[in-house]
Design an enzyme around this catalytic site. Structure first.
Site, PDB file in Angstrom:
ATOM      1  N   LYS A   1     -59.910   0.321  54.348  1.00 18.64           N
ATOM      2  CA  LYS A   1     -61.149   1.072  54.036  1.00 18.64           C
ATOM      3  C   LYS A   1     -61.854   0.494  52.820  1.00 18.64           C
ATOM      4  O   LYS A   1     -61.250  -0.232  52.019  1.00 18.64           O
ATOM      5  CB  LYS A   1     -60.840   2.555  53.788  1.00 18.64           C
ATOM      6  CG  LYS A   1     -59.849   2.852  52.648  1.00 18.64           C
ATOM      7  CD  LYS A   1     -60.440   2.964  51.261  1.00 18.64           C
ATOM      8  CE  LYS A   1     -59.391   3.270  50.203  1.00 18.64           C
ATOM      9  NZ  LYS A   1     -59.782   2.915  48.830  1.00 18.64           N
TER      10      LYS A   1
ATOM     11  N   ASP B   1     -54.796   9.157  49.854  1.00 21.96           N
ATOM     12  CA  ASP B   1     -55.745   8.856  50.940  1.00 21.96           C
ATOM     13  C   ASP B   1     -55.075   8.597  52.290  1.00 21.96           C
ATOM     14  O   ASP B   1     -55.716   8.101  53.213  1.00 21.96           O
ATOM     15  CB  ASP B   1     -56.734   7.742  50.555  1.00 21.96           C
ATOM     16  CG  ASP B   1     -56.046   6.513  50.001  1.00 21.96           C
ATOM     17  OD1 ASP B   1     -54.812   6.440  50.120  1.00 21.96           O
ATOM     18  OD2 ASP B   1     -56.744   5.640  49.476  1.00 21.96           O
TER      19      ASP B   1
HETATM   20  O1  C5P Z   1     -51.703   8.917  45.801  1.00 20.92           O
HETATM   21  P1  C5P Z   1     -51.483   7.488  45.468  1.00 20.92           P
HETATM   22  O2  C5P Z   1     -50.048   7.082  45.569  1.00 20.92           O
HETATM   23  O3  C5P Z   1     -52.398   6.568  46.183  1.00 20.92           O
HETATM   24  O4  C5P Z   1     -51.873   7.359  43.934  1.00 20.92           O
HETATM   25  C1  C5P Z   1     -51.364   6.376  43.072  1.00 20.92           C
HETATM   26  C2  C5P Z   1     -51.618   6.803  41.632  1.00 20.92           C
HETATM   27  O5  C5P Z   1     -53.038   6.814  41.366  1.00 20.92           O
HETATM   28  C3  C5P Z   1     -51.160   8.206  41.284  1.00 20.92           C
HETATM   29  O6  C5P Z   1     -49.821   8.214  40.890  1.00 20.92           O
HETATM   30  C4  C5P Z   1     -52.091   8.584  40.144  1.00 20.92           C
HETATM   31  O7  C5P Z   1     -51.656   8.011  38.942  1.00 20.92           O
HETATM   32  C5  C5P Z   1     -53.380   7.895  40.528  1.00 20.92           C
HETATM   33  N1  C5P Z   1     -54.315   8.807  41.236  1.00 20.92           N
HETATM   34  C6  C5P Z   1     -55.015   9.763  40.512  1.00 20.92           C
HETATM   35  N2  C5P Z   1     -55.891  10.602  41.168  1.00 20.92           N
HETATM   36  C7  C5P Z   1     -56.102  10.481  42.495  1.00 20.92           C
HETATM   37  C8  C5P Z   1     -55.416   9.501  43.251  1.00 20.92           C
HETATM   38  C9  C5P Z   1     -54.524   8.672  42.581  1.00 20.92           C
HETATM   39  O8  C5P Z   1     -54.856   9.877  39.287  1.00 20.92           O
HETATM   40  N3  C5P Z   1     -56.960  11.301  43.095  1.00 20.92           N
END
Ligand code: C5P
Length: 300
Positions: free
Chosen positions: A11, A136
């Protein structure tokens, strides 16, 4: 039991606003997601043995932390099935690029298991499992064009923008999502009005120019300050004819919107000549696609 092979699309974020930091350490977002035609291929074969994952061409960790294996365990916790799986993940999408490759692979794993399952969970249950795997992952269960809010896991489907010509390009740089969020300061935060305006424009049938006018990414300013090569890639996309260019997700990949597919193809070639990773893509209306409904053992 035969398995299944799926294409797992990546994406871009056509618009990405960060509203602020939440109590749980995550950030509140308002984003317009768009899946594009660059994809990994995932083969899932249920077995009686232990879970095994093969990643023949690098680009993703093959250990137990791999998001596909985490998705299998989360699915099994919910359903008590399958006893084991053999997975093969053929990577094309670069990691640490803001293109959601790992999240897409996790969603494709959940979809593959649900397609093979004689008692699949409801879509709502699948979304709940997805949201535990990453912010996501839920988006990729459907893909296409969507407005994401909350941590990015609350998804509202928008009319499809399928067929939009884009070029993805990136500097030789992988950026950790957590680190990129850590680099944001309050000046980078905004109220979500831009993402809502873009969603509105899409609902009203905006063309390339209308979409381009609303491109935005909250990470761009801080990324460019720290890594000038990100600014150079954005500049190279514009020089190659992009109507506009932006960073995707938390970088390092950038994308340009082009007036037509020929212009995008010529631009991708020009960027490759400059030594950049660059690929011409189109927006697509889904997050995954079955390529083989009776895939055999992933291991020859
Ligand atoms: O959810 P995902 O594993 O993709 O996110 C990786 C990191 O990015 C999270 O641990 C967090 O530190 C940060 N993040 C965030 N806010 C979001 C998505 C991700 O702070 N909405």
């Amino acid at each position: 039991m035969p398995g299944i092979s799926l294409r797992s699309f990546c994406k871009v974020n056509l618009c990405l606003e960060v509203l602020g930091r939440r109590e749980d350490g995550y950030h509140e977002l308002a984003t317009v997601f768009q899946t594009v035609s660059l994809a990994d291929t995932l083969t899932v074969v249920p077995t009686a043995g232990p879970d095994l994952l093969r990643v023949p061409r690098g680009g993703a960790p093959a250990g137990p932390d791999n998001l596909c294996l985490r998705a299998v365990r989360a699915y099994r916790n919910q359903r008590g099935w399958p006893p084991g799986v053999r997975l093969q993940l053929d990577k094309t999408v670069p990691a640490g690029a803001g293109l959601g490759g790992g999240s897409s692979n996790a969603a494709a794993t959940l979809r593959a298991l649900a397609l093979l399952d004689d008692q699949p969970p409801s879509d709502q249950a699948l979304h709940q499992i997805a949201a535990t795997l990453g912010a996501d992952v839920a988006f990729f269960l459907t893909g296409g064009t969507a407005l994401g809010t909350g941590r990015g896991e609350k998804i509202e489907r928008l009319p499809d923008l399928a067929g939009l010509p884009l070029v993805l390009a990136r500097p030789r740089l992988s950026i950790s999502t957590a680190e990129a969020y850590g680099m944001l300061s309050p000046e980078d935060f905004s109220d979500g009005a831009r993402a809502r305006a873009m969603a509105q424009a899409i609902c009203e049938g905006a063309g390339i120019e209308g979409i381009a006018a609303h491109l935005h990414n909250a990470f761009t300013a801080s990324l460019v300050r720290r890594w000038p090569e990100v600014a150079e890639v954005l500049e190279a996309l514009r020089d190659a004819g992009a109507v506009r260019a932006e960073v995707s997700g938390s970088g390092s990949a950038c994308f340009g919107l082009f007036p037509d597919a020929d212009a995008a193809e010529a631009a991708a070639l020009r960027l490759q000549v400059l030594g950049l990773w660059a690929v011409e893509v189109q927006s697509v209306n889904r997050g995954w696609e079955v390529v083989d409904e009776a895939a055999d053992e992933a291991y020859g």
